[in-house]
Motif scaffolding. Structure first.
Motif, PDB file in Angstrom:
ATOM      1  N   LEU A 100      41.831  72.568  63.761  1.00  0.00           N
ATOM      2  CA  LEU A 100      41.755  71.591  64.846  1.00  0.00           C
ATOM      3  C   LEU A 100      42.097  70.233  64.268  1.00  0.00           C
ATOM      4  O   LEU A 100      41.587  69.874  63.198  1.00  0.00           O
ATOM      5  CB  LEU A 100      40.333  71.530  65.413  1.00  0.00           C
ATOM      6  CG  LEU A 100      39.859  72.717  66.238  1.00  0.00           C
ATOM      7  CD1 LEU A 100      38.358  72.602  66.489  1.00  0.00           C
ATOM      8  CD2 LEU A 100      40.608  72.798  67.556  1.00  0.00           C
ATOM      9  N   ASP A 101      42.960  69.484  64.958  1.00  0.00           N
ATOM     10  CA  ASP A 101      43.251  68.110  64.545  1.00  0.00           C
ATOM     11  C   ASP A 101      42.617  67.162  65.547  1.00  0.00           C
ATOM     12  O   ASP A 101      42.774  67.330  66.763  1.00  0.00           O
ATOM     13  CB  ASP A 101      44.764  67.868  64.476  1.00  0.00           C
ATOM     14  CG  ASP A 101      45.365  68.396  63.180  1.00  0.00           C
ATOM     15  OD1 ASP A 101      44.593  68.850  62.321  1.00  0.00           O
ATOM     16  OD2 ASP A 101      46.602  68.378  63.031  1.00  0.00           O
ATOM     17  N   PHE A 102      41.883  66.175  65.028  1.00  0.00           N
ATOM     18  CA  PHE A 102      41.231  65.166  65.852  1.00  0.00           C
ATOM     19  C   PHE A 102      41.853  63.808  65.556  1.00  0.00           C
ATOM     20  O   PHE A 102      42.433  63.601  64.480  1.00  0.00           O
ATOM     21  CB  PHE A 102      39.729  65.069  65.529  1.00  0.00           C
ATOM     22  CG  PHE A 102      38.928  66.310  65.815  1.00  0.00           C
ATOM     23  CD1 PHE A 102      39.323  67.237  66.768  1.00  0.00           C
ATOM     24  CD2 PHE A 102      37.730  66.539  65.126  1.00  0.00           C
ATOM     25  CE1 PHE A 102      38.559  68.371  67.027  1.00  0.00           C
ATOM     26  CE2 PHE A 102      36.963  67.664  65.375  1.00  0.00           C
ATOM     27  CZ  PHE A 102      37.377  68.582  66.331  1.00  0.00           C
ATOM     28  N   VAL A 103      41.699  62.869  66.507  1.00  0.00           N
ATOM     29  CA  VAL A 103      41.981  61.455  66.219  1.00  0.00           C
ATOM     30  C   VAL A 103      40.720  60.671  66.552  1.00  0.00           C
ATOM     31  O   VAL A 103      39.989  61.023  67.485  1.00  0.00           O
ATOM     32  CB  VAL A 103      43.192  60.888  67.005  1.00  0.00           C
ATOM     33  CG1 VAL A 103      44.494  61.455  66.489  1.00  0.00           C
ATOM     34  CG2 VAL A 103      43.052  61.128  68.494  1.00  0.00           C
ATOM     35  N   LEU A 104      40.446  59.632  65.764  1.00  0.00           N
ATOM     36  CA  LEU A 104      39.265  58.812  66.018  1.00  0.00           C
ATOM     37  C   LEU A 104      39.493  57.967  67.260  1.00  0.00           C
ATOM     38  O   LEU A 104      40.583  57.472  67.504  1.00  0.00           O
ATOM     39  CB  LEU A 104      38.986  57.897  64.824  1.00  0.00           C
ATOM     40  CG  LEU A 104      38.534  58.588  63.534  1.00  0.00           C
ATOM     41  CD1 LEU A 104      38.394  57.570  62.418  1.00  0.00           C
ATOM     42  CD2 LEU A 104      37.213  59.319  63.723  1.00  0.00           C
ATOM     43  N   LEU A 140      39.867  68.259  61.672  1.00  0.00           N
ATOM     44  CA  LEU A 140      40.321  67.308  60.649  1.00  0.00           C
ATOM     45  C   LEU A 140      40.931  66.073  61.296  1.00  0.00           C
ATOM     46  O   LEU A 140      41.751  66.181  62.211  1.00  0.00           O
ATOM     47  CB  LEU A 140      41.369  67.987  59.761  1.00  0.00           C
ATOM     48  CG  LEU A 140      42.037  67.110  58.696  1.00  0.00           C
ATOM     49  CD1 LEU A 140      41.064  66.789  57.560  1.00  0.00           C
ATOM     50  CD2 LEU A 140      43.281  67.799  58.126  1.00  0.00           C
ATOM     51  N   VAL A 141      40.520  64.914  60.815  1.00  0.00           N
ATOM     52  CA  VAL A 141      41.225  63.668  61.124  1.00  0.00           C
ATOM     53  C   VAL A 141      42.099  63.391  59.908  1.00  0.00           C
ATOM     54  O   VAL A 141      41.591  62.984  58.856  1.00  0.00           O
ATOM     55  CB  VAL A 141      40.244  62.492  61.358  1.00  0.00           C
ATOM     56  CG1 VAL A 141      41.028  61.206  61.642  1.00  0.00           C
ATOM     57  CG2 VAL A 141      39.275  62.803  62.482  1.00  0.00           C
ATOM     58  N   PRO A 142      43.434  63.661  59.989  1.00  0.00           N
ATOM     59  CA  PRO A 142      44.283  63.474  58.796  1.00  0.00           C
ATOM     60  C   PRO A 142      44.271  62.018  58.338  1.00  0.00           C
ATOM     61  O   PRO A 142      44.197  61.102  59.168  1.00  0.00           O
ATOM     62  CB  PRO A 142      45.682  63.886  59.282  1.00  0.00           C
ATOM     63  CG  PRO A 142      45.436  64.695  60.521  1.00  0.00           C
ATOM     64  CD  PRO A 142      44.202  64.136  61.143  1.00  0.00           C
ATOM     65  N   GLU A 167      40.630  63.950  49.995  1.00  0.00           N
ATOM     66  CA  GLU A 167      41.727  62.992  49.800  1.00  0.00           C
ATOM     67  C   GLU A 167      42.778  63.100  50.900  1.00  0.00           C
ATOM     68  O   GLU A 167      43.636  62.243  51.027  1.00  0.00           O
ATOM     69  CB  GLU A 167      42.353  63.181  48.415  1.00  0.00           C
ATOM     70  CG  GLU A 167      42.859  64.567  48.156  1.00  0.00           C
ATOM     71  CD  GLU A 167      42.899  64.917  46.666  1.00  0.00           C
ATOM     72  OE1 GLU A 167      43.765  65.714  46.316  1.00  0.00           O
ATOM     73  OE2 GLU A 167      42.087  64.403  45.894  1.00  0.00           O
ATOM     74  N   TRP A 168      42.720  64.183  51.712  1.00  0.00           N
ATOM     75  CA  TRP A 168      43.714  64.305  52.802  1.00  0.00           C
ATOM     76  C   TRP A 168      43.137  63.968  54.177  1.00  0.00           C
ATOM     77  O   TRP A 168      43.815  64.016  55.171  1.00  0.00           O
ATOM     78  CB  TRP A 168      44.346  65.704  52.823  1.00  0.00           C
ATOM     79  CG  TRP A 168      43.362  66.832  52.921  1.00  0.00           C
ATOM     80  CD1 TRP A 168      42.812  67.363  54.046  1.00  0.00           C
ATOM     81  CD2 TRP A 168      42.812  67.563  51.823  1.00  0.00           C
ATOM     82  NE1 TRP A 168      41.942  68.366  53.726  1.00  0.00           N
ATOM     83  CE2 TRP A 168      41.927  68.525  52.363  1.00  0.00           C
ATOM     84  CE3 TRP A 168      42.977  67.509  50.431  1.00  0.00           C
ATOM     85  CZ2 TRP A 168      41.211  69.420  51.565  1.00  0.00           C
ATOM     86  CZ3 TRP A 168      42.261  68.395  49.645  1.00  0.00           C
ATOM     87  CH2 TRP A 168      41.397  69.334  50.209  1.00  0.00           C
ATOM     88  N   GLY A 169      41.840  63.632  54.252  1.00  0.00           N
ATOM     89  CA  GLY A 169      41.292  63.220  55.539  1.00  0.00           C
ATOM     90  C   GLY A 169      39.811  63.472  55.693  1.00  0.00           C
ATOM     91  O   GLY A 169      39.108  63.796  54.729  1.00  0.00           O
ATOM     92  N   LEU A 170      39.349  63.329  56.933  1.00  0.00           N
ATOM     93  CA  LEU A 170      37.932  63.486  57.253  1.00  0.00           C
ATOM     94  C   LEU A 170      37.730  64.729  58.108  1.00  0.00           C
ATOM     95  O   LEU A 170      38.461  64.949  59.083  1.00  0.00           O
ATOM     96  CB  LEU A 170      37.433  62.285  58.073  1.00  0.00           C
ATOM     97  CG  LEU A 170      37.645  60.885  57.506  1.00  0.00           C
ATOM     98  CD1 LEU A 170      37.351  59.838  58.572  1.00  0.00           C
ATOM     99  CD2 LEU A 170      36.726  60.669  56.300  1.00  0.00           C
ATOM    100  N   TYR A 171      36.737  65.541  57.763  1.00  0.00           N
ATOM    101  CA  TYR A 171      36.346  66.646  58.631  1.00  0.00           C
ATOM    102  C   TYR A 171      35.196  66.168  59.510  1.00  0.00           C
ATOM    103  O   TYR A 171      34.259  65.517  59.024  1.00  0.00           O
ATOM    104  CB  TYR A 171      35.926  67.867  57.807  1.00  0.00           C
ATOM    105  CG  TYR A 171      37.114  68.573  57.205  1.00  0.00           C
ATOM    106  CD1 TYR A 171      37.842  69.502  57.954  1.00  0.00           C
ATOM    107  CD2 TYR A 171      37.532  68.284  55.907  1.00  0.00           C
ATOM    108  CE1 TYR A 171      38.955  70.142  57.406  1.00  0.00           C
ATOM    109  CE2 TYR A 171      38.648  68.917  55.358  1.00  0.00           C
ATOM    110  CZ  TYR A 171      39.355  69.838  56.118  1.00  0.00           C
ATOM    111  OH  TYR A 171      40.466  70.461  55.587  1.00  0.00           O
TER     112      TYR A 171
END
Length: 725
Positions: free
Chosen positions: A720-724, A671-673, A656-660
């Motif tokens: 790690l934080d990612f952006v699409l 994680l893509v928040p 519910e908080w994002g995509l791994y």
């Protein structure tokens, strides 16, 4: 069912008039009847249809009245809605005792002792209770439409609380800044309690008290682990975070130093002598604790004799000694990315017990006679003395298997041939073929990861695996498989229950989107064969890793128990752990029980051993979590100089908080928040492992291929934080 029938007689029913029409039950009668149902079965949940049937309501209007009464009783906190439309008696009363669960996001909760649903506790009502404390709470009357709430009125039992974090030191005081998920507040440390800690040090801090009027708990430094960011300090911090020891007690190492290396002739005389029989070890290249060795020779009748020789740890470590107590507390060696934290003192694990080449060693051995078809003709257990001729790494043994050339080639090729037949038979009997790779790091002298590689299981690994499985299975059968008229003796089994049917159903429906079908009912072997066929089909496909991961998640966790329920994943009716006593305490327990029972000893106390099994199972889980945490840290460290770079990956987790997202190139996960997903409001669909945009209906699903850019590498949070892209 019989209970429901008898209850129907006890509770008021709709009465029939003389003309056969139903007489309506009055509302107060109905309330009384419904209360009686809940009170007579306080632990059973009911919905309105079940209640209506029990109290004899058939009329639709009155059924709706039952719905209203249930809602009112729930608002009055007499019953609790445990899930949509299903209620159970709320027999907590206004005062209840249970466990406090503290969360750094402020969503604290109270878990009742009797196993009822968790109840929300606001921070202002928590009385500074810590995670895991035993508390007494006052339950508030539930407001309509609101969640039930409670207030802590007494902290009944509290454990010693230590936290790991980074020191922030000012002139007269300091704070411990922690990323712990159970504590939102930094810990205040008076200067005299700093123990020499400096700004930026990683430290372990014990909470001394948390005064009621204070915002922050008060603490003292227990140990300084080193400078934050330095490899040693960070690895020690991971261990401390999981409550695992990061150094071996000197007092126990001194005891181990006094154990003589030489084997007295009197001990050799008691044992079967395998020193002249070709014997070898095959282990990872960085291993120092060699638990097991294999011997092989051709017998006069043309069959093979294979000896599975296991380090005789319990000859040196006697029950209830200081070394034994320390080993039991640890229960397992812990394998972080760059180090091993041993269960036993190094002198024992790497020297005296380790089956090193050209050294005489004491063993507990399972000896098998096998024909050319790898059929076990006979087996026995014996205390032995061996002398390994050669130590092979898996890579060296693999080269001999592939080329047919090298030292001990006859022995290795014969063992490989037998192992392959045993392995094939095992899968035919329904064992599940999870053959996953592991992510490993090449580390430089400072502990910094310089590259990632994937460790795959090849024939040399499988050779060792098959003979260890054979030995473990055989010792479990010797004790567990007794004639019907004989009493079973208490033993330590490694058990693995059948998969959860609901999880298997969800898994089967999920894989349909990739075009796969799988049977989820029938005999045990039908399901396991279905899983194996699926794993064969996905090999080499983009979704292979994802489907294997989800198949493993649908399985139960293997554990230790004195209650034998078999091992589902291996398709063994009896299975134990016998082959790794240097690094696993249950194997030491098994060695001691085998010795006792082979000497004609009586059965041990079952409850005591079940408690020991539970401890070992939970410590195994803690060790696995610490290992994962160290891998996560190294992944973040490895990616920290790749900010702004673009990678292809696959969605490996949906929350519910994002995509791994797991990157294809190096298997690092980030994680893509949810806040960074394009301009829409996304809702989490847990059944279909997806996030769906409310307006545009854009869907992100588990297993989808995506391209990301590395946005942030937070070592403190190991994230790690990612952006699409």
């Amino acid at each position: 069912m019989t209970r429901n029938k008898s209850r129907k007689k006890d509770n008021p029913k709709e009465k029939k008039s003389s003309n056969g029409k139903s007489k309506r039950m009055k509302k107060d009668q109905m309330v009384h009847a419904i209360i009686s149902v809940f009170q007579s079965s306080p632990k059973e949940p009911f919905n309105y249809k079940q209640i209506s049937k029990i109290i004899g309501v058939e009329n639709q209007v009155q059924k709706l009245q039952v719905v209203d009464i249930l809602y009112d009783l729930s608002s009055d906190d007499f019953i609790t809605e445990i899930d949509r439309g299903r209620y159970r008696l709320n027999n907590l009363g206004t005062i209840a005792i249970g466990t406090f669960a503290r969360r750094s996001n402020g969503k604290n909760s109270f878990i009742p002792e009797d196993g009822g649903s968790p109840v929300f506790v606001a921070e202002r009502n928590s009385r500074h209770a810590m995670d895991g404390d035993k508390v007494k709470v006052q339950l508030f009357a539930k407001k309509k439409g609101a969640e039930p709430e409670a207030e802590v009125v007494e902290i009944m039992e509290t454990k010693e609380r230590t936290f790991v974090g980074k020191l922030q030191v000012s002139k007269g005081f300091a704070f411990l800044i922690t990323e712990n998920k159970t504590l939102a507040n930094d810990i205040f440390i008076p200067k005299e309690k700093l123990k020499g800690g400096k700004n930026g040090d990683k430290a372990i801090v014990r909470i001394i008290e948390w005064p009621e009027e204070a915002k922050n708990p008060l603490g003292e430094v227990v140990d300084i682990l080193g400078t934050a960011g330095h490899n040693n300090a960070e690895m020690h911090a991971i261990l401390a975070e999981f409550g695992l020891p990061y150094k071996y007690p000197e007092s126990i190492e001194k005891i181990a130093d006094k154990i003589p290396e030489e084997i007295p002739q009197s001990e050799i005389d008691k044992r079967e002598d395998f020193r002249s029989i070709p014997t070898l070890t095959i282990d990872p290249k960085d291993a120092k604790d060699f638990d097991d060795a294999l011997s092989i020779r051709r017998l006069k009748n043309g069959n093979w004799e294979v000896g599975v020789h296991i380090a005789d740890v319990t000859h040196y470590v006697k029950p209830d000694t200081a070394i034994d107590r320390e080993a039991f507390m640890r229960a397992t060696s812990v394998y972080l990315v760059d180090r091993t934290i041993p269960m036993l003192p190094e002198r024992l694990s790497n020297l005296i017990c380790s089956l090193r080449p050209d050294e005489e060693k004491l063993c507990f051995s399972a000896i098998f006679e096998l024909d050319e078809n790898a059929t076990v003709k006979s087996s026995r257990l014996a205390r032995t003395i061996i002398k390994s001729d050669r130590r092979f790494t898996y890579e060296e043994a693999q080269e001999i298997i592939e080329t047919g050339e090298g030292d001990c080639k006859e022995e290795i090729l014969a063992l490989d041939k037998l192992a392959k037949i045993i392995r094939k038979q095992r899968f035919q009997h329904g064992a599940i073929n999870f053959d996953r790779y592991e992510v490993r790091f090449e580390i430089d002298k400072d502990g910094k990861p310089v590259s990632v590689y994937f460790k795959e299981s090849k024939d040399a690994n499988k050779l060792i695996e098959e003979f260890m499985l054979l030995a473990n299975k055989t010792v479990a059968e010797m004790i567990g498989n007794v004639p019907k008229n004989k009493t079973k003796k208490t033993f330590v089994y490694r058990v693995h229950e059948q998969p959860d049917p609901d999880k298997m159903e969800n898994f089967a429906s999920f894989i349909q989107r990739f075009g796969y079908r799988m049977k989820t009912d029938g005999k045990k072997s039908d399901i396991s064969k279905g899983i194996n066929q699926l794993l064969d089909k996905v090999q080499g496909k983009p979704e292979e890793n994802l489907i294997e991961t989800l198949a493993i998640r649908a399985m139960q966790k293997a554990r230790y128990s004195t209650e034998n329920v078999g091992h589902y994943g291996l398709a063994f009716e009896y299975y134990s752990h016998f082959t790794s006593p240097i690094r696993r305490y249950p194997d030491m327990m098994v060695h001691r029980l085998l010795e006792r029972y082979l000497d004609g000893g009586r059965s041990v106390v079952k409850t005591k051993y079940e408690d020991m099994c539970d401890h070992c199972s939970s410590m195994e889980q803690v060790a696995a979590n610490a290992e994962r945490s160290s891998i996560k840290y190294k992944q973040v460290e490895f990616m920290s100089d790749k900010l702004g770079m673009v990678f292809d990956g696959v969605i490996s987790g949906v929350t519910e908080w994002g995509l791994y997202v797991e990157l294809n190139e190096n298997k690092c996960e980030g994680l893509v928040p949810i806040r960074d997903l394009d301009n829409d409001y996304y809702e989490f669909d847990d059944k279909n492992y997806s996030l769906i945009g409310r307006r545009k209906r854009r869907e992100y699903r588990l297993g989808d291929a995506v391209t990301i850019k590395v946005a942030q590498a937070n070592l403190e949070r190991k994230q790690l934080d990612f952006v699409l892209v």
